[in-house]
Design an enzyme around this catalytic site. Sequence first.
Site, PDB file in Angstrom:
ATOM      1  N   ASP A  77      29.407  53.098  34.333  1.00  0.00           N
ATOM      2  CA  ASP A  77      28.185  53.571  34.989  1.00  0.00           C
ATOM      3  C   ASP A  77      27.328  54.388  34.028  1.00  0.00           C
ATOM      4  O   ASP A  77      26.887  55.497  34.332  1.00  0.00           O
ATOM      5  CB  ASP A  77      28.540  54.382  36.247  1.00  0.00           C
ATOM      6  CG  ASP A  77      29.301  53.528  37.254  1.00  0.00           C
ATOM      7  OD1 ASP A  77      28.962  52.346  37.404  1.00  0.00           O
ATOM      8  OD2 ASP A  77      30.243  54.046  37.880  1.00  0.00           O
ATOM      9  N   LEU A 116      32.582  46.120  31.444  1.00  0.00           N
ATOM     10  CA  LEU A 116      32.349  44.969  30.569  1.00  0.00           C
ATOM     11  C   LEU A 116      32.842  45.281  29.156  1.00  0.00           C
ATOM     12  O   LEU A 116      32.738  46.408  28.683  1.00  0.00           O
ATOM     13  CB  LEU A 116      30.862  44.628  30.512  1.00  0.00           C
ATOM     14  CG  LEU A 116      30.153  44.336  31.828  1.00  0.00           C
ATOM     15  CD1 LEU A 116      28.766  43.763  31.548  1.00  0.00           C
ATOM     16  CD2 LEU A 116      30.940  43.397  32.719  1.00  0.00           C
ATOM     17  N   GLU A 134      29.012  49.809  27.206  1.00  0.00           N
ATOM     18  CA  GLU A 134      30.468  49.636  27.329  1.00  0.00           C
ATOM     19  C   GLU A 134      31.115  50.729  28.181  1.00  0.00           C
ATOM     20  O   GLU A 134      32.303  50.648  28.506  1.00  0.00           O
ATOM     21  CB  GLU A 134      31.153  49.643  25.949  1.00  0.00           C
ATOM     22  CG  GLU A 134      30.812  48.459  25.071  1.00  0.00           C
ATOM     23  CD  GLU A 134      29.542  48.672  24.251  1.00  0.00           C
ATOM     24  OE1 GLU A 134      28.845  49.703  24.448  1.00  0.00           O
ATOM     25  OE2 GLU A 134      29.240  47.803  23.416  1.00  0.00           O
ATOM     26  N   GLY A 160      28.561  42.146  48.584  1.00  0.00           N
ATOM     27  CA  GLY A 160      27.409  41.406  48.071  1.00  0.00           C
ATOM     28  C   GLY A 160      26.075  41.711  48.726  1.00  0.00           C
ATOM     29  O   GLY A 160      25.149  40.894  48.646  1.00  0.00           O
ATOM     30  N   SER A 161      25.918  42.894  49.338  1.00  0.00           N
ATOM     31  CA  SER A 161      24.633  43.142  50.008  1.00  0.00           C
ATOM     32  C   SER A 161      23.490  43.333  48.997  1.00  0.00           C
ATOM     33  O   SER A 161      22.351  42.935  49.268  1.00  0.00           O
ATOM     34  CB  SER A 161      24.724  44.332  50.968  1.00  0.00           C
ATOM     35  OG  SER A 161      24.811  45.547  50.262  1.00  0.00           O
ATOM     36  N   HIS A 201      24.102  51.730  40.932  1.00  0.00           N
ATOM     37  CA  HIS A 201      25.179  52.682  41.232  1.00  0.00           C
ATOM     38  C   HIS A 201      24.697  53.653  42.312  1.00  0.00           C
ATOM     39  O   HIS A 201      23.558  54.131  42.241  1.00  0.00           O
ATOM     40  CB  HIS A 201      25.584  53.436  39.959  1.00  0.00           C
ATOM     41  CG  HIS A 201      26.720  54.374  40.190  1.00  0.00           C
ATOM     42  ND1 HIS A 201      28.025  53.926  40.350  1.00  0.00           N
ATOM     43  CD2 HIS A 201      26.758  55.715  40.335  1.00  0.00           C
ATOM     44  CE1 HIS A 201      28.803  54.971  40.569  1.00  0.00           C
ATOM     45  NE2 HIS A 201      28.067  56.060  40.565  1.00  0.00           N
ATOM     46  N   GLU A 226      19.285  51.381  47.904  1.00  0.00           N
ATOM     47  CA  GLU A 226      19.778  50.544  46.797  1.00  0.00           C
ATOM     48  C   GLU A 226      19.094  49.185  46.822  1.00  0.00           C
ATOM     49  O   GLU A 226      18.664  48.664  45.794  1.00  0.00           O
ATOM     50  CB  GLU A 226      21.293  50.327  46.921  1.00  0.00           C
ATOM     51  CG  GLU A 226      22.143  51.529  46.566  1.00  0.00           C
ATOM     52  CD  GLU A 226      23.619  51.183  46.558  1.00  0.00           C
ATOM     53  OE1 GLU A 226      24.012  50.152  45.985  1.00  0.00           O
ATOM     54  OE2 GLU A 226      24.414  51.942  47.159  1.00  0.00           O
ATOM     55  N   ARG A 232      34.185  46.054  37.507  1.00  0.00           N
ATOM     56  CA  ARG A 232      34.925  46.019  36.247  1.00  0.00           C
ATOM     57  C   ARG A 232      34.027  46.480  35.104  1.00  0.00           C
ATOM     58  O   ARG A 232      32.828  46.195  35.115  1.00  0.00           O
ATOM     59  CB  ARG A 232      35.385  44.594  35.926  1.00  0.00           C
ATOM     60  CG  ARG A 232      36.523  44.140  36.767  1.00  0.00           C
ATOM     61  CD  ARG A 232      37.016  42.784  36.319  1.00  0.00           C
ATOM     62  NE  ARG A 232      37.971  42.285  37.271  1.00  0.00           N
ATOM     63  CZ  ARG A 232      39.240  42.680  37.345  1.00  0.00           C
ATOM     64  NH1 ARG A 232      39.702  43.568  36.495  1.00  0.00           N
ATOM     65  NH2 ARG A 232      40.034  42.180  38.266  1.00  0.00           N
TER      66      ARG A 232
HETATM   67  C1  GAR Z   1      27.070  49.413  46.113  1.00  0.00           C
HETATM   68  O1  GAR Z   1      26.977  50.632  46.806  1.00  0.00           O
HETATM   69  C2  GAR Z   1      26.918  49.616  44.624  1.00  0.00           C
HETATM   70  O2  GAR Z   1      25.980  50.588  44.289  1.00  0.00           O
HETATM   71  C3  GAR Z   1      28.320  50.067  44.262  1.00  0.00           C
HETATM   72  O3  GAR Z   1      29.153  49.205  44.986  1.00  0.00           O
HETATM   73  C4  GAR Z   1      28.501  48.859  46.207  1.00  0.00           C
HETATM   74  C5  GAR Z   1      28.509  47.358  46.325  1.00  0.00           C
HETATM   75  O4  GAR Z   1      27.975  46.965  47.570  1.00  0.00           O
HETATM   76  N1  GAR Z   1      28.555  49.965  42.844  1.00  0.00           N
HETATM   77  C6  GAR Z   1      29.230  50.862  42.154  1.00  0.00           C
HETATM   78  O5  GAR Z   1      29.796  51.819  42.657  1.00  0.00           O
HETATM   79  C7  GAR Z   1      29.275  50.613  40.640  1.00  0.00           C
HETATM   80  N2  GAR Z   1      29.957  51.672  39.999  1.00  0.00           N
HETATM   81  P1  GAR Z   1      27.447  45.487  47.771  1.00  0.00           P
HETATM   82  O6  GAR Z   1      28.603  44.560  47.323  1.00  0.00           O
HETATM   83  O7  GAR Z   1      27.201  45.374  49.236  1.00  0.00           O
HETATM   84  O8  GAR Z   1      26.223  45.299  46.938  1.00  0.00           O
END
Ligand code: GAR
Length: 191
Positions: free
Chosen positions: A144, A92, A141, A11-12, A108, A173, A90
Amino acid sequence: MKIGILISGRGSNMVAIVDAVNSGEIADAEVAVVISDKTDAAGLDKARDRGVETVVVERRGRPREEHDAEIISELQKRSVELVCLAGYMRLLSPSFVQAFPNKIINIHPSLLPAFPGLDAQRQAFDAGVKVTGCTVHFVDELLDHGEVILQQPVAVHEGDTVETLSARILEEEHRLYVAAVKMMASKFPSS
Ligand code: GAR
């Protein structure tokens, strides 16, 4: 603009958005709810610590449409207008995407369309690219996939490991996701 954030883990990125809303950096917005598909997602406590309501909607072996319908209902109950996927791992269903047209965005850790899917930072590292980065995009759908909103390149340094590279991408990010939500909020409700 009422925001709902979906998470599956740490969840950062969710924290970056909540903190930017709470500090006023993202104006005219409110994080109405954080929803996780995992009861043990570390991000849940971080959301609660920041005074944001949390809901867990577990998949429990149900069909995707049924799981998504429950999430849609939790979002609609709170009049959510922008859905941010933040490490929500997941796909959607079409009905979820259609319930919030052009109002679901995702972050992403690569320069899409390069390296979609899991472990994007490792995929880029193993491919030996000199530049990777992160992308915020509209969600459709497909995995990424969808129109790109913002991208930030990140150089791969000599001596980088997957971990050091991932940490540098993650910092970007957080900045990029806040910038994208700010943009959506400033154009709202026409965006
Ligand atoms: C992040 O690096 C995000 O970009 C990636 O998961 C991580 C979640 O980190 N998402 C994906 O790879 C989507 N395909 P977080 O929970 O600390 O935000």
